[in-house]
Design a protein around this motif. Sequence first.
Motif, PDB file in Angstrom:
ATOM      1  N   ALA A  11       0.854  -1.185   0.000  1.00  0.00           N
ATOM      2  CA  ALA A  11       0.000   0.000   0.000  1.00  0.00           C
ATOM      3  C   ALA A  11       0.890   1.235   0.000  1.00  0.00           C
ATOM      4  O   ALA A  11       1.844   1.328   0.777  1.00  0.00           O
ATOM      5  N   GLY A  12       0.583   2.181  -0.880  1.00  0.00           N
ATOM      6  CA  GLY A  12       1.393   3.389  -0.999  1.00  0.00           C
ATOM      7  C   GLY A  12       0.979   4.480  -0.036  1.00  0.00           C
ATOM      8  O   GLY A  12       0.217   4.259   0.928  1.00  0.00           O
ATOM      9  N   ALA A  13       1.466   5.687  -0.304  1.00  0.00           N
ATOM     10  CA  ALA A  13       1.202   6.832   0.575  1.00  0.00           C
ATOM     11  C   ALA A  13      -0.237   7.302   0.427  1.00  0.00           C
ATOM     12  O   ALA A  13      -0.867   7.144  -0.625  1.00  0.00           O
ATOM     13  N   LEU A  14      -0.765   7.879   1.502  1.00  0.00           N
ATOM     14  CA  LEU A  14      -2.109   8.438   1.486  1.00  0.00           C
ATOM     15  C   LEU A  14      -2.118   9.711   0.642  1.00  0.00           C
ATOM     16  O   LEU A  14      -1.237  10.560   0.763  1.00  0.00           O
ATOM     17  N   ALA A  15      -3.126   9.843  -0.214  1.00  0.00           N
ATOM     18  CA  ALA A  15      -3.272  11.032  -1.062  1.00  0.00           C
ATOM     19  C   ALA A  15      -4.560  11.751  -0.666  1.00  0.00           C
ATOM     20  O   ALA A  15      -5.654  11.214  -0.819  1.00  0.00           O
TER      21      ALA A  15
END
Length: 677
Positions: A83-87
């Motif tokens: 899971a990547g960074a929160l946008a």
Amino acid sequence: MPRLAALIAFLLQLLILVASPARAGETNIVATLLAEGPAMPGRTVTLAIDMQPKPGWHGYWQNPGDAGQGMSVAWSLPPGAKAGALAYPVPATLTIAGLMNHVFKTEYAVLVPFTVPADAKPGQVLDLRAKAQWLACTDEICVPEQGELAARVTVGAPGQPDARFDRWRAALPAPLGSPARFAFANRKLRVAIPLPAAMQVSEPHLFLATGSVVDYAAPQAFFRAGDLLVAEVPVAKYDPAQPGAIEAVLRLNPHGDGVTISAAPGDVPTGGEPLTASASAAPSLAWLILAALAGGLLLNVMPCVFPILSLKALSLARAGESASQARAEGLAYTAGVVIACLALGGLLLGLRAAGQEVGWAFQLQEPLVVAALLLLAVAITANLLGLYEFMVPGFASEGSPQGAFATGLLAAFAATPCTGPFMAAAMGAALLLPPLPALLLFAALGLGIALPFLAIAWVPALRRRMPKPGPWMGKFRAWMALPMGLTALALIWLASRIGGNAFAFALGLIAVIVVAALVLLGRRQRNGLAGGRLWWSGLAALLALAAIGLPGMVRAPSASPEAGLLDARPFSEQALAAARASGKPVFVYMTADWCLSCKVNERVAIEREPTREAFRKAGVIVLRGDWTRRDPAITRFLTAQGAAGIPLYLWYPASGGAPAQLPQVLGPDSLVEQAQR
């Protein structure tokens, strides 16, 4: 000191609330984890944490400001998943007791890229779990909340797009695409942001993701210095940090449009024109209206208008018959053009307000719209050749205001795929203005397109210079079938580009059947007979079958566009960032198969041996953005550059400065000269 006391009181209240959490079932911001759809092994799909505050409650941005708390998420994912960074979307400001907070007062979604494990098997269902914590507040109290979130992602080919995700992505700040510079001076942070002067900025605000740098509640000042927007923000009162890099979001207007900014230390120009409440609307609405009017006028000679010149030529010839008839047709034609531009503009604004990332000429990105235009072009071509007689817009032997009005509708619809000089700034501003001024710009564009006809209709001296009606008009009419026939062939090719070969083949077959049906109609007309119930029923049945069957045949083309002489790479924000990091000059051009202006520029200036040789010597990296089909990433990039449509040509110097936006009509040596500078 009052502000410090307010902060201490807030922290004490928060401490009490942490010790006494809310009872179960009293969540004030409901969080739900959603997946956009299936994804293949090793590919990425977007997750959304949908946040629904109760009325009067708000959540916080990643940097909450003077008080508050952003969201934290602890993921439980299958092995190999990531899971990547929160946008976050662009936040709003909220000042309470002298404290500035960065908040969301209505529904918002935090988007997360999720990568499927490379060894996942098609058909496998992946269970995703996350423990999220956030702070929910009103203007008086705050409650720390948490939730156990869960979603499932099926491994497989992507399905139908979820319109909610398009709306949520549209709320994210667009990547600026150019590095900013910052410096500290006189206890102020000054940031030079590359932003085209034509791009409208109204009530801007700079949200720093990098914390402990500025005084959030202090007034911010903005200055214009050419294609740079300089933001000036007082630093924090107590031990301000001076980081080596700054990440921020610039809000462009009160509607929530914004761009992400990455800034490094560098020179920031002093002076500039202050961006006050009265100046922030620059360029002025009056200037934008004149630009839209001039852009519409010049659109009459742009290559993208050539396929409809046959419609206009016949109208010009008929305008010499009588003064009253000419004026009536001129007004009717103008009304048709203006109404069509208003309808297209209103639909564009409505789709963007609903979260769709679309730009000018969005209609030609839809396969079924291209299908309708093709059948219309085929019918017009057959009518010009005399295969049948029908009141197709403006093609009756005797002119009529109704025909002129319909010709205006069609002319505007077909004449607006590309943006030309002056028009780009006006249409880019229209996407950011409130609805009424934006529609005024679309109306001015339509008036500019119709202005030559309107002048001929109402100026006797111009009308007297028109050829007198006579037998030559029949031959002229037949010759005008040539550009319309070529337009039909071009639309079949375009159908293959946006809907696939099978779709284009089926559409071509339907066009042949329609021509055969029109030939039969023409024979009946020459024998003094009407079409007949059987003929009309058969044509209606054919069109109904096409309407039912064609949508299911639309497929994305499998072949990627060729790199061409310049060995262009596909455009993406990541590709642009990597190209700029190489220290070489970068040329970015946005094109589409339906944009005739783009294709002419490519043939005249881009895809040429002298251009390739000049680029090779200068080490230029070329990125090509294909907007033939709808592409939200390209739409966001165009919006960030202040452009509503294409063509768009950007030159990024090797020095790393702000990009130069090149003219939309390129000469043979325009790029050669640019590379040699």
